[in-house]
Design an enzyme around this catalytic site. Structure first.
Site, PDB file in Angstrom:
ATOM      1  N   HIS A 174       0.857  -1.191   0.000  1.00  0.00           N
ATOM      2  CA  HIS A 174       0.000   0.000   0.000  1.00  0.00           C
ATOM      3  C   HIS A 174       0.890   1.238   0.000  1.00  0.00           C
ATOM      4  O   HIS A 174       1.898   1.304   0.713  1.00  0.00           O
ATOM      5  CB  HIS A 174      -0.967   0.001   1.189  1.00  0.00           C
ATOM      6  CG  HIS A 174      -0.338   0.203   2.529  1.00  0.00           C
ATOM      7  ND1 HIS A 174      -0.008   1.444   3.019  1.00  0.00           N
ATOM      8  CD2 HIS A 174      -0.001  -0.678   3.502  1.00  0.00           C
ATOM      9  CE1 HIS A 174       0.502   1.323   4.229  1.00  0.00           C
ATOM     10  NE2 HIS A 174       0.531   0.045   4.548  1.00  0.00           N
ATOM     11  N   ASP A 186       6.506   2.154   6.458  1.00  0.00           N
ATOM     12  CA  ASP A 186       5.132   1.654   6.298  1.00  0.00           C
ATOM     13  C   ASP A 186       4.453   2.323   5.106  1.00  0.00           C
ATOM     14  O   ASP A 186       3.688   3.252   5.272  1.00  0.00           O
ATOM     15  CB  ASP A 186       4.370   1.940   7.596  1.00  0.00           C
ATOM     16  CG  ASP A 186       3.003   1.293   7.644  1.00  0.00           C
ATOM     17  OD1 ASP A 186       2.711   0.438   6.806  1.00  0.00           O
ATOM     18  OD2 ASP A 186       2.212   1.677   8.533  1.00  0.00           O
ATOM     19  N   GLU A 232      -5.105   1.435   2.418  1.00  0.00           N
ATOM     20  CA  GLU A 232      -4.974   0.520   3.548  1.00  0.00           C
ATOM     21  C   GLU A 232      -5.038   1.240   4.892  1.00  0.00           C
ATOM     22  O   GLU A 232      -5.553   0.692   5.862  1.00  0.00           O
ATOM     23  CB  GLU A 232      -3.651  -0.260   3.444  1.00  0.00           C
ATOM     24  CG  GLU A 232      -3.528  -1.427   4.407  1.00  0.00           C
ATOM     25  CD  GLU A 232      -2.915  -1.052   5.754  1.00  0.00           C
ATOM     26  OE1 GLU A 232      -2.947  -1.886   6.660  1.00  0.00           O
ATOM     27  OE2 GLU A 232      -2.422   0.088   5.899  1.00  0.00           O
ATOM     28  N   GLU A 238       4.389  -5.541   4.548  1.00  0.00           N
ATOM     29  CA  GLU A 238       4.407  -4.741   5.777  1.00  0.00           C
ATOM     30  C   GLU A 238       5.708  -5.006   6.552  1.00  0.00           C
ATOM     31  O   GLU A 238       6.353  -6.044   6.353  1.00  0.00           O
ATOM     32  CB  GLU A 238       3.199  -5.096   6.651  1.00  0.00           C
ATOM     33  CG  GLU A 238       1.856  -4.746   6.046  1.00  0.00           C
ATOM     34  CD  GLU A 238       1.500  -3.276   6.179  1.00  0.00           C
ATOM     35  OE1 GLU A 238       2.307  -2.513   6.754  1.00  0.00           O
ATOM     36  OE2 GLU A 238       0.413  -2.890   5.704  1.00  0.00           O
TER      37      GLU A 238
END
Length: 361
Positions: free
Chosen positions: A71, A102, A129, A156
């Site tokens: 994402h 992230d 996300e 992730e």
């Protein structure tokens, strides 16, 4: 592939403001243009703009059996940064900027590998996300685009080790209805919405704690995050609001837990429930991690224990696709002020991804 190639892509990705909220992004955004330019004509590229900032970018080359999912949206920047959060800064073995951990760092690694000429590679980059109500992955799967793949890697931050299990995430709002009036009335003990909410909360916490599997296990990780109700201390509260969340362990059901929590209400007829988001633990839908473990063994991927945070890997798992989580960085740096990822973590993730891509197709 040099570290400079990865950092070059990371610099471009971080410069793109993809904060969610407010999720102001569409299919023509600069970040997707950079991704398309990087992979070039060798990849079949498709972009789906679902509106309201929900965008999926899908690139495939060759006949890959593995899908990498990333994402590109980030949490809001927040205050207190040393420098510009949208300007990559590299210092003492760390790369700083919003999203580097992230999870734009993983995206940069994958773009560099695509640019290097991977013969078989599939990338699914999404933009929703970080905000409740994401739909990109779900619509990708509903449309049948995932059926061609035998394994999904969600990038992730896991310290560049494969994670095969994680907790779910359940977000719930509840409104308790009371009967307003003067606080001198004895019925306040029962009719006060705040009292109803308080009695529910005490029972709910006991249910959550009862889910402990070991002495060190926090149970269902129930968190009552927001409470509001009443008007004055001498007025029986007519309504009370609470927004809570829970994180269940692999193998546990959000629906079953929610049903248990709802029974904690003294008078169920006086409560209205709303579920803004419900993400199952990984593996999802009663599945196991046998296929994912075999995949790790085949590709020589280092494994780590299950983690407490939720990822979209559970969406793929629920759809019947073996899924694991594998990306650079530590979750402790995600969402933080002066977010950073270690350069050695980017290199470690590159090594893991290269193993998979080399044997794919």
């Amino acid at each position: 592939m040099s570290d400079a190639a990865v950092l070059g892509h990371l610099e471009r990705l971080v410069a793109c403001d993809t904060q969610n909220p407010p999720r102001r992004i569409d299919g023509d955004a600069e970040i997707f243009a950079h991704c398309a330019q990087t992979v070039g004509d060798a990849f079949d590229v498709r972009t789906w703009d679902h509106g309201d900032g929900h965008v999926s970018w899908f690139a495939v080359r060759g006949n890959p059996a593995v899908l990498f999912n990333v994402h590109l949206d980030t949490v809001p920047v927040g205050d207190g940064w040393i420098g510009d959060p949208h300007c990559l800064r590299v210092s003492e073995g760390r790369a700083y900027g919003r999203g580097v951990c992230d999870i734009k760092g993983a995206a940069a690694v994958l773009l560099a590998l695509a640019e290097q000429g991977a013969k078989h590679l599939a990338l699914l980059f999404t933009s929703d996300e970080e905000g409740a109500g994401g739909c990109c992955v779900e619509r990708f799967l509903t449309a049948g685009h995932g059926q061609r793949f035998r394994q999904v890697i969600v990038a992730e931050p896991t310290g560049a080790r494969a994670v095969l299990g994680h907790r779910g995430f359940l977000s719930v709002k509840a409104w308790f209805r009371g009967e307003p009036g003067h606080s001198s009335e004895a019925r306040a003990l029962v009719d006060n919405a705040n009292h109803q909410m308080a009695r529910w909360a005490a029972r709910a916490l006991e249910v959550a704690e009862g889910r402990k599997q070991t002495a060190d296990d926090p149970g269902a990780c129930l968190n009552i995050g927001l409470v509001d109700g009443g008007t004055k201390s001498n007025v029986i509260a007519g309504e009370a609001f609470v927004h809570w969340s829970a994180r269940l362990q692999p193998g546990q059901s959000n629906d079953d837990f929610l049903a248990d929590i709802q029974t904690c209400a003294v008078d169920p007829e006086r409560v209205r429930w709303e579920v803004p988001f419900k993400g199952e633990p990984l593996p999802a839908a009663g599945r196991d991690d046998v296929a994912a473990r075999a995949f790790c063994a085949h590709h020589g991927l280092l494994q780590a224990d299950a983690v407490d945070f939720w990822t979209e890997a559970s969406l793929f798992s629920a759809a019947g696709l073996p899924a694991l989580v594998l990306g650079p960085g530590d979750i402790a740096q995600a969402h933080a002020v002066d977010e950073w990822v270690a350069l050695e973590q980017l290199a470690a993730a590159r090594s893991m991804y290269e193993k998979v891509i080399r044997n794919d197709g």
